[in-house]
Design a protein around this motif. Sequence first.
Motif, PDB file in Angstrom:
ATOM      1  N   ASP A  60      60.241 -31.291 -30.295  1.00  0.00           N
ATOM      2  CA  ASP A  60      58.815 -31.261 -29.934  1.00  0.00           C
ATOM      3  C   ASP A  60      57.992 -30.724 -31.114  1.00  0.00           C
ATOM      4  N   ALA A  61      56.693 -30.634 -30.920  1.00  0.00           N
ATOM      5  CA  ALA A  61      55.800 -30.257 -32.029  1.00  0.00           C
ATOM      6  C   ALA A  61      56.051 -28.833 -32.504  1.00  0.00           C
ATOM      7  N   ASP A  62      56.426 -27.946 -31.591  1.00  0.00           N
ATOM      8  CA  ASP A  62      56.738 -26.571 -32.007  1.00  0.00           C
ATOM      9  C   ASP A  62      57.920 -26.553 -32.972  1.00  0.00           C
ATOM     10  N   LYS A  63      58.917 -27.387 -32.687  1.00  0.00           N
ATOM     11  CA  LYS A  63      60.089 -27.449 -33.570  1.00  0.00           C
ATOM     12  C   LYS A  63      59.727 -28.042 -34.919  1.00  0.00           C
ATOM     13  N   VAL A  64      58.824 -29.022 -34.916  1.00  0.00           N
ATOM     14  CA  VAL A  64      58.380 -29.594 -36.199  1.00  0.00           C
ATOM     15  C   VAL A  64      57.627 -28.534 -37.007  1.00  0.00           C
ATOM     16  N   SER A  65      56.825 -27.713 -36.324  1.00  0.00           N
ATOM     17  CA  SER A  65      56.152 -26.598 -37.017  1.00  0.00           C
ATOM     18  C   SER A  65      57.189 -25.697 -37.678  1.00  0.00           C
ATOM     19  N   PHE A  66      58.246 -25.414 -36.934  1.00  0.00           N
ATOM     20  CA  PHE A  66      59.334 -24.575 -37.460  1.00  0.00           C
ATOM     21  C   PHE A  66      59.987 -25.253 -38.668  1.00  0.00           C
ATOM     22  N   LEU A  67      60.226 -26.566 -38.570  1.00  0.00           N
ATOM     23  CA  LEU A  67      60.839 -27.300 -39.681  1.00  0.00           C
ATOM     24  C   LEU A  67      59.959 -27.250 -40.931  1.00  0.00           C
ATOM     25  N   VAL A  68      58.649 -27.353 -40.729  1.00  0.00           N
ATOM     26  CA  VAL A  68      57.712 -27.315 -41.861  1.00  0.00           C
ATOM     27  C   VAL A  68      57.769 -25.950 -42.546  1.00  0.00           C
ATOM     28  N   ILE A  69      57.782 -24.899 -41.733  1.00  0.00           N
ATOM     29  CA  ILE A  69      57.820 -23.540 -42.303  1.00  0.00           C
ATOM     30  C   ILE A  69      59.154 -23.296 -43.014  1.00  0.00           C
ATOM     31  N   VAL A  70      60.242 -23.668 -42.359  1.00  0.00           N
ATOM     32  CA  VAL A  70      61.573 -23.467 -42.968  1.00  0.00           C
ATOM     33  C   VAL A  70      61.707 -24.307 -44.242  1.00  0.00           C
ATOM     34  N   GLY A  71      61.254 -25.558 -44.180  1.00  0.00           N
ATOM     35  CA  GLY A  71      61.328 -26.433 -45.358  1.00  0.00           C
ATOM     36  C   GLY A  71      60.548 -25.870 -46.531  1.00  0.00           C
ATOM     37  N   THR A  72      59.376 -25.318 -46.238  1.00  0.00           N
ATOM     38  CA  THR A  72      58.547 -24.733 -47.297  1.00  0.00           C
ATOM     39  C   THR A  72      59.232 -23.522 -47.915  1.00  0.00           C
ATOM     40  N   ILE A  73      59.760 -22.647 -47.053  1.00  0.00           N
ATOM     41  CA  ILE A  73      60.402 -21.422 -47.554  1.00  0.00           C
ATOM     42  C   ILE A  73      61.679 -21.771 -48.328  1.00  0.00           C
ATOM     43  N   LEU A  74      62.532 -22.615 -47.743  1.00  0.00           N
ATOM     44  CA  LEU A  74      63.785 -22.972 -48.412  1.00  0.00           C
ATOM     45  C   LEU A  74      63.530 -23.724 -49.725  1.00  0.00           C
ATOM     46  N   GLY A  75      62.674 -24.739 -49.655  1.00  0.00           N
ATOM     47  CA  GLY A  75      62.363 -25.520 -50.854  1.00  0.00           C
ATOM     48  C   GLY A  75      61.772 -24.650 -51.951  1.00  0.00           C
ATOM     49  N   GLY A  76      60.843 -23.772 -51.556  1.00  0.00           N
ATOM     50  CA  GLY A  76      60.211 -22.883 -52.530  1.00  0.00           C
ATOM     51  C   GLY A  76      61.195 -21.890 -53.122  1.00  0.00           C
ATOM     52  N   LEU A  77      62.050 -21.330 -52.265  1.00  0.00           N
ATOM     53  CA  LEU A  77      63.020 -20.333 -52.740  1.00  0.00           C
ATOM     54  C   LEU A  77      64.053 -20.946 -53.684  1.00  0.00           C
ATOM     55  N   ILE A  78      64.507 -22.162 -53.376  1.00  0.00           N
ATOM     56  CA  ILE A  78      65.481 -22.822 -54.260  1.00  0.00           C
ATOM     57  C   ILE A  78      64.869 -23.004 -55.651  1.00  0.00           C
ATOM     58  N   ILE A  79      63.625 -23.488 -55.681  1.00  0.00           N
ATOM     59  CA  ILE A  79      62.965 -23.751 -56.970  1.00  0.00           C
ATOM     60  C   ILE A  79      62.676 -22.442 -57.712  1.00  0.00           C
ATOM     61  N   ALA A  80      61.984 -21.529 -57.040  1.00  0.00           N
ATOM     62  CA  ALA A  80      61.624 -20.263 -57.700  1.00  0.00           C
ATOM     63  C   ALA A  80      62.881 -19.471 -58.048  1.00  0.00           C
ATOM     64  N   GLY A  81      63.873 -19.507 -57.159  1.00  0.00           N
ATOM     65  CA  GLY A  81      65.121 -18.784 -57.416  1.00  0.00           C
ATOM     66  C   GLY A  81      65.848 -19.314 -58.636  1.00  0.00           C
ATOM     67  N   PHE A  82      65.840 -20.628 -58.793  1.00  0.00           N
ATOM     68  CA  PHE A  82      66.546 -21.231 -59.933  1.00  0.00           C
ATOM     69  C   PHE A  82      65.891 -20.844 -61.259  1.00  0.00           C
ATOM     70  N   PHE A  83      64.554 -20.794 -61.284  1.00  0.00           N
ATOM     71  CA  PHE A  83      63.854 -20.481 -62.536  1.00  0.00           C
ATOM     72  C   PHE A  83      63.600 -18.984 -62.704  1.00  0.00           C
ATOM     73  N   PHE A  84      63.978 -18.189 -61.712  1.00  0.00           N
ATOM     74  CA  PHE A  84      63.672 -16.751 -61.706  1.00  0.00           C
ATOM     75  C   PHE A  84      64.227 -16.039 -62.936  1.00  0.00           C
ATOM     76  N   LYS A  85      65.413 -16.461 -63.388  1.00  0.00           N
ATOM     77  CA  LYS A  85      66.058 -15.787 -64.517  1.00  0.00           C
ATOM     78  C   LYS A  85      65.188 -15.823 -65.783  1.00  0.00           C
ATOM     79  N   HIS A  86      64.320 -16.842 -65.864  1.00  0.00           N
ATOM     80  CA  HIS A  86      63.473 -16.973 -67.054  1.00  0.00           C
ATOM     81  C   HIS A  86      62.405 -15.876 -67.144  1.00  0.00           C
ATOM     82  N   LEU A  87      62.142 -15.236 -66.008  1.00  0.00           N
ATOM     83  CA  LEU A  87      61.145 -14.163 -66.035  1.00  0.00           C
ATOM     84  C   LEU A  87      61.581 -13.006 -66.918  1.00  0.00           C
ATOM     85  N   PHE A  88      62.893 -12.916 -67.177  1.00  0.00           N
ATOM     86  CA  PHE A  88      63.398 -11.769 -67.941  1.00  0.00           C
ATOM     87  C   PHE A  88      63.720 -12.140 -69.384  1.00  0.00           C
ATOM     88  N   GLU A  89      63.267 -13.326 -69.810  1.00  0.00           N
ATOM     89  CA  GLU A  89      63.538 -13.729 -71.197  1.00  0.00           C
ATOM     90  C   GLU A  89      62.601 -13.007 -72.147  1.00  0.00           C
TER      91      GLU A  89
END
Lengths: 110, 159
Positions: free
Chosen positions: A81-110
């Motif tokens: 239902d729409a509530d679950k899609v809202s949840f998917l959008v939030i989870v997708g944003t957090i997971l997608g963002g964390l994978i990207i930012a997490g992968f490049f995070f090491k560069h912050l200490f260069e």
Amino acid sequence: MEKRLENQAWDKFSVGFGLSFLITSIFNGLLIIAKESYDPLKSWMKSLSGHHWITHGIFVIVLFIVLGYIFSRTDIDKKIDADKVSFLVIVGTILGGLIIAGFFFKHLFE
Amino acid sequence: MWKELMTMPHVIFGVFGILFALWVAVEAANSSEANQRRLKLASIGTTLFLWLTYLIGGWWYVVYYGAAVSNSDKSIILAGPWKWSHSFFMETKEHIFFMMLFLSILLPIVTFRNQIFKDTKVRNLTIVIALTIVVLGLGMEGFGAMISKGIKMSLMGGK
């Protein structure tokens, strides 16, 4: 759930593309890790369009639309239902963002 | 001068995309049969401005920012003290932006194919998508500021 099944206002494409958002966001992050970790893949992606980022964009946008269309052809709206899609959008944003930012995070200490 | 001026539309359209997404959230929160037209207009506006941001910003990024010459923005940043303004902020920004494009496609699908005012859950979904665009968009603006600052730090010798 029974009430949702009877609700004609709920649309298959909204569910299909919502689910596609979750999957494609995760794929987007994983593709970054793959191309940055394996030079032949990055070179191949560059050879397709002239720039790996252009190819990356084409891949993920096409995947989002194709998956969204495929999911929309199923009876997925009866399970999500729409509530679950809202949840998917939030989870997708957090997971997608964390994978990207997490992968490049090491560069912050260069 | 053309090159310098063309840095502006990317930022301006991005801000418009954020504002239109915020407009969608407000219309959805107050949704009724009377404001469906405005809701759809705002959602299409969000999509339009985010795609203009992507196409113009992407063009500038590929042609000018990352050009393999010593005076490109990327080269200047990587020669200076804030290398991470490219290797973290730009790399993260250019890829997270794709998620905003997905949401910009999802948003009008939800607003055009459902009657928002008749279903609280669909209304909430619309608000979630719109506000996610707003949050990511504000993040993009902040990341852009860090990238610009990285160039400035290089040109000022790290002072």
